[in-house]
Design an enzyme around this catalytic site. Structure first.
Site, mmCIF file in Angstrom:
data_model
loop_
_atom_site.group_PDB
_atom_site.id
_atom_site.type_symbol
_atom_site.label_atom_id
_atom_site.label_comp_id
_atom_site.label_asym_id
_atom_site.label_seq_id
_atom_site.Cartn_x
_atom_site.Cartn_y
_atom_site.Cartn_z
ATOM 1 N N ASN A 278 14.100 8.788 7.436
ATOM 2 C CA ASN A 278 12.737 8.924 6.887
ATOM 3 C C ASN A 278 11.880 8.108 7.838
ATOM 4 O O ASN A 278 11.933 6.984 8.196
ATOM 5 C CB ASN A 278 12.898 7.577 5.686
ATOM 6 C CG ASN A 278 11.695 7.500 4.841
ATOM 7 O OD1 ASN A 278 10.658 7.191 5.257
ATOM 8 N ND2 ASN A 278 11.781 7.465 3.372
ATOM 9 N N ASP B 176 18.586 0.826 1.671
ATOM 10 C CA ASP B 176 18.247 1.553 0.590
ATOM 11 C C ASP B 176 17.350 0.798 -0.443
ATOM 12 O O ASP B 176 17.299 -0.409 -0.728
ATOM 13 C CB ASP B 176 19.761 1.798 -0.494
ATOM 14 C CG ASP B 176 19.612 3.023 -1.257
ATOM 15 O OD1 ASP B 176 19.339 3.904 -0.804
ATOM 16 O OD2 ASP B 176 20.296 2.856 -2.540
ATOM 17 N N SER B 177 16.505 1.602 -0.991
ATOM 18 C CA SER B 177 15.229 0.845 -1.588
ATOM 19 C C SER B 177 14.842 1.831 -2.840
ATOM 20 O O SER B 177 15.030 3.166 -2.523
ATOM 21 C CB SER B 177 14.271 0.439 -0.631
ATOM 22 O OG SER B 177 14.093 1.673 0.147
ATOM 23 N N HIS C 53 8.680 -5.170 0.017
ATOM 24 C CA HIS C 53 10.088 -5.546 -0.072
ATOM 25 C C HIS C 53 11.226 -5.461 1.323
ATOM 26 O O HIS C 53 11.930 -5.975 1.348
ATOM 27 C CB HIS C 53 10.682 -4.452 -1.104
ATOM 28 C CG HIS C 53 10.232 -3.150 -0.918
ATOM 29 N ND1 HIS C 53 8.964 -2.614 -0.457
ATOM 30 C CD2 HIS C 53 10.887 -2.023 -0.926
ATOM 31 C CE1 HIS C 53 8.977 -1.430 -0.437
ATOM 32 N NE2 HIS C 53 10.223 -0.928 -0.558
ATOM 33 N N ARG C 54 10.659 -4.421 1.860
ATOM 34 C CA ARG C 54 11.414 -4.171 3.135
ATOM 35 C C ARG C 54 11.061 -5.205 4.201
ATOM 36 O O ARG C 54 11.929 -5.743 4.757
ATOM 37 C CB ARG C 54 11.070 -2.656 3.607
ATOM 38 C CG ARG C 54 11.681 -2.258 4.828
ATOM 39 C CD ARG C 54 11.709 -0.782 5.177
ATOM 40 N NE ARG C 54 12.172 -0.002 3.927
ATOM 41 C CZ ARG C 54 11.216 0.640 3.053
ATOM 42 N NH1 ARG C 54 9.973 0.729 3.259
ATOM 43 N NH2 ARG C 54 11.837 1.327 2.047
ATOM 44 N N GLY D 24 8.535 7.119 7.357
ATOM 45 C CA GLY D 24 8.083 5.864 6.965
ATOM 46 C C GLY D 24 8.512 4.676 6.823
ATOM 47 O O GLY D 24 8.206 3.442 7.258
ATOM 48 N N LYS E 175 1.544 -5.630 5.275
ATOM 49 C CA LYS E 175 2.491 -4.978 4.550
ATOM 50 C C LYS E 175 3.843 -5.041 4.951
ATOM 51 O O LYS E 175 4.855 -5.583 4.211
ATOM 52 C CB LYS E 175 2.258 -3.473 4.468
ATOM 53 C CG LYS E 175 3.260 -2.879 3.420
ATOM 54 C CD LYS E 175 3.018 -1.112 3.465
ATOM 55 C CE LYS E 175 4.220 -0.722 2.605
ATOM 56 N NZ LYS E 175 4.323 0.912 2.846
ATOM 57 N N PHE F 75 3.534 5.241 2.423
ATOM 58 C CA PHE F 75 4.237 6.678 1.971
ATOM 59 C C PHE F 75 4.896 6.350 0.432
ATOM 60 O O PHE F 75 5.014 5.231 -0.064
ATOM 61 C CB PHE F 75 5.333 6.772 3.142
ATOM 62 C CG PHE F 75 6.422 5.758 3.146
ATOM 63 C CD1 PHE F 75 7.738 5.987 2.604
ATOM 64 C CD2 PHE F 75 6.371 4.638 3.748
ATOM 65 C CE1 PHE F 75 8.677 5.211 2.726
ATOM 66 C CE2 PHE F 75 7.316 3.766 3.828
ATOM 67 C CZ PHE F 75 8.627 4.021 3.518
ATOM 68 N N GLY F 76 5.612 7.367 0.161
ATOM 69 C CA GLY F 76 6.330 7.206 -1.230
ATOM 70 C C GLY F 76 5.432 6.898 -2.141
ATOM 71 O O GLY F 76 4.327 7.436 -2.590
#
Length: 197
Positions: A9, A68-69, A181-182, A11, A176, A153-154
């Site tokens: 991914n 994993d998110s 979360h990441r 992003g 960001k 993204f997403g």
């Protein structure tokens, strides 16, 4: 430390690589090794992250970091959750995923719009590592009724941060990477690695 980042991914890679670099970790995207993504057959985010990290370790012989998110929406009983990346049916179809969420929420009378992005990151030193380093991060917010912003993204264009008064797609990448979360999961991972150094 040199490790493989178990994702294709773009992003996620754009967010993770600078944070790892700051921590003195050389992250090598799995695309450099030419192997496919692991099958995500777990029932939880942590299980899927472990599957991805173990797969990358086996393929490369290097330590591996996997994430994993997803987005968890209260009005949709936690959906899209584990299937956030392919909620509308095709993996990585962000526009389709957003359209499906907005359509489902439009059918609810006065839906509760609270939601959260959740990320679980796993680091394995080798494929049979019995003691994975696991870190989590959560970003609380709300779901907008229409996309807003051009970055990210997403689901970023429909995720609203009420404190910043911006969508995730309007938040500058440097900020960001600290509040998402990441970003929070990576900060926790970094703290754990420092404590065990």
């Amino acid at each position: 430390m040199k490790l493989v980042i178990a994702t294709s991914n773009k992003g996620k890679l754009a967010e993770m690589l600078p944070i790892l670099q700051e921590a003195g970790i050389e992250g090598i995207p799995q695309s450099h090794f030419g192997f496919p993504d692991a099958e995500e057959t777990g029932c939880t985010f942590v299980e899927n992250a472990l599957l991805k990290a173990r797969h990358a370790c086996r393929q490369t012989g290097l330590p591996a970091l996997a994430d994993d998110s997803g987005i968890i929406i209260d009005a949709l009983n936690g959906a899209p959750g584990l299937i956030s990346a392919h909620y509308a049916g095709v993996h990585g179809d962000a526009a389709g995923n957003i359209a499906k969420v907005l359509a489902e929420m439009a059918m609810l009378s006065s839906p509760v719009r609270t939601a959260r992005f959740y990320c679980c990151i796993v680091l394995l030193m080798h494929a049979d590592d019995p003691q994975p380093v696991i870190a989590e991060g959560v970003w609380h917010g709300e779901i907008l009724d229409a996309p807003l912003g051009e970055n990210g993204f997403g689901y970023d264009p429909i995720f609203w941060d009420p404190q910043l008064k911006k969508s995730a797609a309007q938040v500058p990448s440097e900020l960001k990477n600290r509040i998402s979360h990441r970003g929070r999961a990576l900060a926790e991972l970094r703290a754990k690695l420092t404590a065990h150094a």
